[in-house]
Design an enzyme around this catalytic site. Structure first.
Site, PDB file in Angstrom:
ATOM      1  N   GLN A   1       3.039  29.313  -2.880  1.00 28.19           N
ATOM      2  CA  GLN A   1       3.823  30.525  -2.662  1.00 28.19           C
ATOM      3  C   GLN A   1       4.183  31.198  -3.996  1.00 28.19           C
ATOM      4  O   GLN A   1       4.064  32.419  -4.140  1.00 28.19           O
ATOM      5  CB  GLN A   1       5.098  30.160  -1.881  1.00 28.19           C
ATOM      6  CG  GLN A   1       5.852  31.344  -1.316  1.00 28.19           C
ATOM      7  CD  GLN A   1       5.089  32.025  -0.182  1.00 28.19           C
ATOM      8  OE1 GLN A   1       4.144  31.474   0.370  1.00 28.19           O
ATOM      9  NE2 GLN A   1       5.487  33.243   0.133  1.00 28.19           N
TER      10      GLN A   1
ATOM     11  N   GLU B   1      -1.699   5.295   6.013  1.00 25.97           N
ATOM     12  CA  GLU B   1      -0.848   4.122   5.741  1.00 25.97           C
ATOM     13  C   GLU B   1       0.512   4.237   6.452  1.00 25.97           C
ATOM     14  O   GLU B   1       1.544   3.780   5.951  1.00 25.97           O
ATOM     15  CB  GLU B   1      -0.722   3.862   4.241  1.00 25.97           C
ATOM     16  CG  GLU B   1      -2.096   3.541   3.658  1.00 25.97           C
ATOM     17  CD  GLU B   1      -2.089   2.798   2.361  1.00 25.97           C
ATOM     18  OE1 GLU B   1      -1.124   2.059   2.104  1.00 25.97           O
ATOM     19  OE2 GLU B   1      -3.064   2.952   1.606  1.00 25.97           O
TER      20      GLU B   1
ATOM     21  N   GLY C   1       0.815  -1.214   0.000  1.00 26.18           N
ATOM     22  CA  GLY C   1       0.000   0.000   0.000  1.00 26.18           C
ATOM     23  C   GLY C   1       0.848   1.263   0.000  1.00 26.18           C
ATOM     24  O   GLY C   1       0.523   2.243  -0.667  1.00 26.18           O
TER      25      GLY C   1
ATOM     26  N   GLY D   1       1.334  32.979  -5.379  1.00 26.70           N
ATOM     27  CA  GLY D   1       0.858  34.107  -4.565  1.00 26.70           C
ATOM     28  C   GLY D   1      -0.638  34.002  -4.310  1.00 26.70           C
ATOM     29  O   GLY D   1      -1.155  32.917  -4.009  1.00 26.70           O
TER      30      GLY D   1
HETATM   31  N1  CAA Z   1       5.760  -7.684   6.973  1.00 31.03           N
HETATM   32  C1  CAA Z   1       5.602  -8.864   7.646  1.00 31.03           C
HETATM   33  N2  CAA Z   1       5.655  -8.955   8.996  1.00 31.03           N
HETATM   34  C2  CAA Z   1       5.895  -7.806   9.684  1.00 31.03           C
HETATM   35  C3  CAA Z   1       6.070  -6.562   9.053  1.00 31.03           C
HETATM   36  C4  CAA Z   1       5.990  -6.522   7.637  1.00 31.03           C
HETATM   37  N3  CAA Z   1       6.156  -5.382   6.977  1.00 31.03           N
HETATM   38  N4  CAA Z   1       6.279  -5.612   9.991  1.00 31.03           N
HETATM   39  C5  CAA Z   1       6.258  -6.238  11.180  1.00 31.03           C
HETATM   40  N5  CAA Z   1       6.033  -7.568  10.982  1.00 31.03           N
HETATM   41  C6  CAA Z   1       5.952  -8.599  12.005  1.00 31.03           C
HETATM   42  C7  CAA Z   1       7.226  -8.638  12.832  1.00 31.03           C
HETATM   43  O1  CAA Z   1       8.190  -9.478  12.223  1.00 31.03           O
HETATM   44  C8  CAA Z   1       6.749  -9.179  14.153  1.00 31.03           C
HETATM   45  O2  CAA Z   1       6.629 -10.586  14.036  1.00 31.03           O
HETATM   46  P1  CAA Z   1       6.760 -11.580  15.322  1.00 31.03           P
HETATM   47  O3  CAA Z   1       5.481 -11.493  16.038  1.00 31.03           O
HETATM   48  O4  CAA Z   1       6.983 -12.921  14.701  1.00 31.03           O
HETATM   49  O5  CAA Z   1       7.920 -11.084  16.124  1.00 31.03           O
HETATM   50  C9  CAA Z   1       5.348  -8.606  14.263  1.00 31.03           C
HETATM   51  O6  CAA Z   1       4.926  -8.263  12.934  1.00 31.03           O
HETATM   52  C10 CAA Z   1       5.278  -7.371  15.121  1.00 31.03           C
HETATM   53  O7  CAA Z   1       6.191  -6.422  14.601  1.00 31.03           O
HETATM   54  P2  CAA Z   1       6.726  -5.196  15.450  1.00 31.03           P
HETATM   55  O8  CAA Z   1       7.295  -5.709  16.738  1.00 31.03           O
HETATM   56  O9  CAA Z   1       7.608  -4.383  14.578  1.00 31.03           O
HETATM   57  O10 CAA Z   1       5.361  -4.451  15.787  1.00 31.03           O
HETATM   58  P3  CAA Z   1       5.106  -3.074  16.531  1.00 31.03           P
HETATM   59  O11 CAA Z   1       3.876  -3.247  17.314  1.00 31.03           O
HETATM   60  O12 CAA Z   1       6.346  -2.565  17.195  1.00 31.03           O
HETATM   61  O13 CAA Z   1       4.709  -2.029  15.391  1.00 31.03           O
HETATM   62  C11 CAA Z   1       4.602  -0.781  13.399  1.00 31.03           C
HETATM   63  C12 CAA Z   1       4.997  -2.080  14.109  1.00 31.03           C
HETATM   64  C13 CAA Z   1       5.554  -0.615  12.265  1.00 31.03           C
HETATM   65  C14 CAA Z   1       4.642   0.457  14.265  1.00 31.03           C
HETATM   66  C15 CAA Z   1       3.163  -0.995  12.878  1.00 31.03           C
HETATM   67  O14 CAA Z   1       2.247  -1.060  13.954  1.00 31.03           O
HETATM   68  C16 CAA Z   1       2.739   0.071  11.914  1.00 31.03           C
HETATM   69  O15 CAA Z   1       3.068   0.012  10.721  1.00 31.03           O
HETATM   70  N6  CAA Z   1       1.923   1.068  12.379  1.00 31.03           N
HETATM   71  C17 CAA Z   1       1.295   1.987  11.480  1.00 31.03           C
HETATM   72  C18 CAA Z   1      -0.049   1.455  11.060  1.00 31.03           C
HETATM   73  C19 CAA Z   1      -0.547   2.039   9.782  1.00 31.03           C
HETATM   74  O16 CAA Z   1       0.178   2.219   8.816  1.00 31.03           O
HETATM   75  N7  CAA Z   1      -1.860   2.304   9.750  1.00 31.03           N
HETATM   76  C20 CAA Z   1      -2.496   2.768   8.584  1.00 31.03           C
HETATM   77  C21 CAA Z   1      -3.761   1.990   8.356  1.00 31.03           C
HETATM   78  S1  CAA Z   1      -4.449   1.993   6.751  1.00 31.03           S
HETATM   79  C22 CAA Z   1      -4.951   3.556   6.438  1.00 31.03           C
HETATM   80  O17 CAA Z   1      -4.182   4.448   6.538  1.00 31.03           O
HETATM   81  C23 CAA Z   1      -6.333   3.876   6.050  1.00 31.03           C
HETATM   82  C24 CAA Z   1      -6.683   3.624   4.660  1.00 31.03           C
HETATM   83  O18 CAA Z   1      -7.778   3.125   4.440  1.00 31.03           O
HETATM   84  C25 CAA Z   1      -5.836   4.077   3.528  1.00 31.03           C
END
Ligand code: CAA
Length: 387
Positions: free
Chosen positions: A342, A369, A244, A345
């Site tokens: 800008q 996202e 995405g 203007g």
């Molecule tokens: N691909 C596959 N697996 C992944 C991954 C990825 N890109 N990123 C993380 N993982 C896995 C990790 O390997 C980990 O696996 P294990 O459980 O086996 O250890 C698990 O997921 C947890 O990962 P993290 O410890 O990194 O997780 P976290 O809680 O610290 O947070 C984060 C990760 C990057 C902050 C995530 O929560 C994030 O991306 N947050 C933002 C959410 C977001 O983008 N929201 C937008 C929603 S959609 C939208 O905007 C609306 C729309 O309709 C357009």
């Protein structure tokens, strides 16, 4: 120079450019003003294949690659970012997850209508109290005793296209004790009992792309509508966001290009102090920096698209490439549109030109996202391996 861009890629790029100029340009300002969802042009885009560029032909798609997708999305977003958002969600957040993790039943039932423009898809991860901390969701899905249905309860927010969506890829907790490892993914039909929508959000930008809360009140989701395994939902959500974010980067680049091209044209026409304003060094600096940032964004988007294509063979993640493209292109869109207003203007501030729309539309690309702060966190974690 870019020998991975073929004649076929150029054809879909040109088709998107032609469609955007002919069908979207005349209505974009009206839909921005009224907030009306552009259902007619969205349906036409589906008929032309723009809603399923990477979806295999057997499921109604065009069967092309990520380069084709980004080239087309840049052209659509250059004319109207709202159409770009709806296209991006259908292609990357809805279809991509089903192709990658869905059963044959889900692919046959739900991909074809969305990809052909008969239906609208959405993706729902965020909740009122969990945005960036996506794993901390409260919506519950409980398997009934017979093991036939999940009963879903909860509230999701900021769901793009939700007011019009027929089908939604939903993330909910099946086992809260396991935290993010207790999240599962489901395919939801919005005309079933127990599903309802909240009010449509009044937004600063991408106003023609409808956004709302969705509510689940004992909604019954058949077991066969689960995407992937129980507990696999968080990884599905994250890997779908990897795709995405390339879409949002492309949307941002389209907005930035539109603002830059308008600024170049205006600098060659508008005069001040007896000269074209493009002869002043302060304008020249803005134009030069716009072009440099736009082309750097394009390179990062191509790099992410190629990494995604390679991952089909290798299974390797392209998380960092995707986050870098989204981070840089969205900040470029915000910077370029600010400078473009800008340069213009008073006219940049007026609704008579689309500059102020580009400026308002650009902001969301730094937020949805995954905010710029989250992209920086993902990139830094990728570099150090530290949490
Ligand atoms: N691909 C596959 N697996 C992944 C991954 C990825 N890109 N990123 C993380 N993982 C896995 C990790 O390997 C980990 O696996 P294990 O459980 O086996 O250890 C698990 O997921 C947890 O990962 P993290 O410890 O990194 O997780 P976290 O809680 O610290 O947070 C984060 C990760 C990057 C902050 C995530 O929560 C994030 O991306 N947050 C933002 C959410 C977001 O983008 N929201 C937008 C929603 S959609 C939208 O905007 C609306 C729309 O309709 C357009």
């Amino acid at each position: 120079m870019f020998d991975f861009i073929t004649e076929e890629h150029r054809m879909i790029q040109q088709a998107a450019r032609d469609f955007a100029r002919k069908e979207i340009a005349p209505i974009a300002a009206h839909h921005d003003e009224t907030g009306e969802f552009p259902i007619d042009t969205i349906r036409k885009m589906g008929e032309l294949g723009f809603m399923g560029i990477e979806v295999p032909e057997e499921y109604g798609g065009v069967g092309m690659d990520t380069i084709a997708y980004v080239l087309a999305l840049i052209e659509i977003s250059k004319v109207d970012a709202s159409h770009g958002t709806i296209m991006s969600v259908n292609n990357s957040l809805f279809a991509n997850g089903i192709i990658k993790y869905g059963s044959e039943h889900l692919k046959q039932t739900y991909l074809v209508p969305v990809v052909t423009g008969e239906a609208i898809g959405a993706y729902s991860l965020t909740e009122p109290m969990s945005g960036s901390d996506a794993g901390n969701m409260k919506t519950r899905a409980v398997l009934n005793d017979a093991g036939t249905h999940y009963v879903i309860n909860g509230v999701k927010s900021w769901v793009t296209s939700a007011p019009y969506a027929d089908y939604i890829v939903l993330f909910a907790m099946t086992d809260p004790e396991k935290k993010h490892r207790g999240v599962s993914a489901f395919l939801i039909e919005t005309d079933e009992p127990g599903f309802s929508r909240g009010k449509t959000e009044p937004k600063l930008g991408i106003r023609a792309s409808a956004t709302s809360e969705i509510h689940f009140d004992n909604y019954e989701c058949p077991v066969e509508n689960r995407l992937g395994e129980e507990g696999q939902g968080f990884k599905i959500a994250m890997s779908v966001l990897d795709a995405g974010r390339i879409g949002i980067a492309s949307q941002a680049l389209g907005i930035a290009e539109a603002a830059m091209e308008a600024s170049i044209a205006y600098s060659k026409e508008r005069e001040a102090f007896g000269k074209k304003i493009g002869q002043f060094q302060m304008i020249q600096q803005k134009l030069a920096d716009m072009k440099t940032r736009v082309e750097a964004s394009r390179l990062l988007i191509y790099q992410a698209a190629l990494a995604k294509m390679a991952s089909r063979e290798t299974g390797a993640r392209y998380t960092m490439e995707s986050s870098m493209a989204k981070l840089f292109a969205s900040e470029t869109a915000m910077w370029v549109t600010t400078q473009a207003v800008q340069i213009h203007g008073g006219m940049g501030y007026s609704k008579e030109l689309p500059l102020e729309r580009y400026f308002r539309d650009a902001k969301i690309t730094e937020i949805y996202e995954g905010t710029s702060e989250i992209q920086r966190m993902v990139i830094a974690r990728g570099l150090t391996g530290l949490h």
